[in-house]
Design a protein around this motif. Structure first.
Motif, PDB file in Angstrom:
ATOM      1  N   GLY A 100       0.815  -1.233   0.072  1.00 14.92           N
ATOM      2  CA  GLY A 100      -0.098   0.051   0.000  1.00 14.92           C
ATOM      3  C   GLY A 100       0.679   1.257  -0.046  1.00 14.92           C
ATOM      4  N   LEU A 152      -3.399  -2.162  -4.728  1.00 15.64           N
ATOM      5  CA  LEU A 152      -4.695  -1.760  -4.327  1.00 15.64           C
ATOM      6  C   LEU A 152      -5.462  -2.742  -3.558  1.00 15.64           C
ATOM      7  N   THR A 153      -5.742  -3.652  -4.473  1.00 13.41           N
ATOM      8  CA  THR A 153      -6.550  -4.691  -3.838  1.00 13.41           C
ATOM      9  C   THR A 153      -5.860  -5.608  -2.753  1.00 13.41           C
ATOM     10  N   ARG A 190      -5.917  -3.052   0.400  1.00 14.43           N
ATOM     11  CA  ARG A 190      -7.437  -2.704   0.928  1.00 14.43           C
ATOM     12  C   ARG A 190      -8.009  -3.946   1.356  1.00 14.43           C
ATOM     13  N   LYS A 202      -5.612  -1.714   6.256  1.00 16.18           N
ATOM     14  CA  LYS A 202      -6.157  -0.214   5.218  1.00 16.18           C
ATOM     15  C   LYS A 202      -6.334   0.799   6.109  1.00 16.18           C
ATOM     16  N   ALA A 253      -4.259   4.317   4.553  1.00 11.66           N
ATOM     17  CA  ALA A 253      -5.042   5.216   4.267  1.00 11.66           C
ATOM     18  C   ALA A 253      -4.778   6.769   5.043  1.00 11.66           C
TER      19      ALA A 253
END
Length: 212
Positions: free
Chosen positions: A157, A182-183, A186, A193, A197
């Protein structure tokens, strides 16, 4: 089994070329490093992270001077800290601290010289083997070779948020690689996540501030 280096160290290596040149602006790398230090604390169970902020859980010393230095802030305010504010404070000097630790560990080598025979400079070089090792979890994740765990998913990430994934030469198009990372980030866990973020928000706020 050989223990993996702290996440923040691998992120630093991945964010630089062999000659020491940063792949993105140093300030962005610093924000990513701050997030990686927080991830090192959270994923080891030393700090808890939730919607109300971040708070100390079990802050035993790790022996890593960078992680232990920043962890002390949680001891001073055990009720909880605003994670964004903490990370911004860490970003102020985490780049230099990380580079110093990597030099001490022999991962980076300081090379001095003079530009045009006059202006002194210092470069902090590594080698491709170190970069490949540092990015091994990312390669394994997108290739499906093995389960990389929360640490590896967080690294996936962070390299995506900092936009250095295109320099890893994994053999996928930039769009495909970005979508896969991204998969992974997340989809691993709410904890991962949230950590990714947070860094995404830090980098986004910094980018907006440039144009104000």
């Amino acid at each position: 089994m050989e223990q993996s280096p702290p996440l923040y160290q691998d992120l630093f290596v991945v964010c630089h070329q062999e000659n020491g040149k940063p792949l993105v602006h140093r300030s962005s790398i610093a924000l990513g490093l701050a997030g990686a230090v927080l991830a090192d604390l959270v994923l080891s169970g030393r700090v808890t992270l939730d919607k109300s902020g971040a708070a100390a859980a079990e802050l035993t010393a790790t022996g890593d001077p960078v992680i232990d230095t920043y962890a002390r802030e949680f001891l001073r305010d055990p009720a909880g800290l605003d994670a964004l504010t903490w990370a911004k404070g860490v970003a102020a000097d985490v780049y230099d601290r990380t580079r110093r630790e990597l030099v001490n560990a022999g991962v980076l080598v300081a090379v001095t010289g003079r530009r045009l025979g006059m202006l002194p400079y210092t470069r902090y070089q590594t080698d491709m083997a170190a970069i490949v090792r540092a990015s091994a979890d990312v390669r394994s994740a997108v290739s499906g070779w093995r389960d990389i765990g929360a640490r590896g998913a967080t690294l996936c990430g962070l390299v995506l948020v900092l936009q250095v994934h295109t320099e890893l030469y994994i053999g996928q198009s930039d769009a495909q690689l970005g979508a896969n990372l991204l998969t992974i980030a997340r989809g691993h866990s709410p904890q991962v996540k949230s950590l990714v973020a947070l860094v995404e928000r830090l980098v986004g706020e910094a980018a907006v501030a440039v144009y104000r």
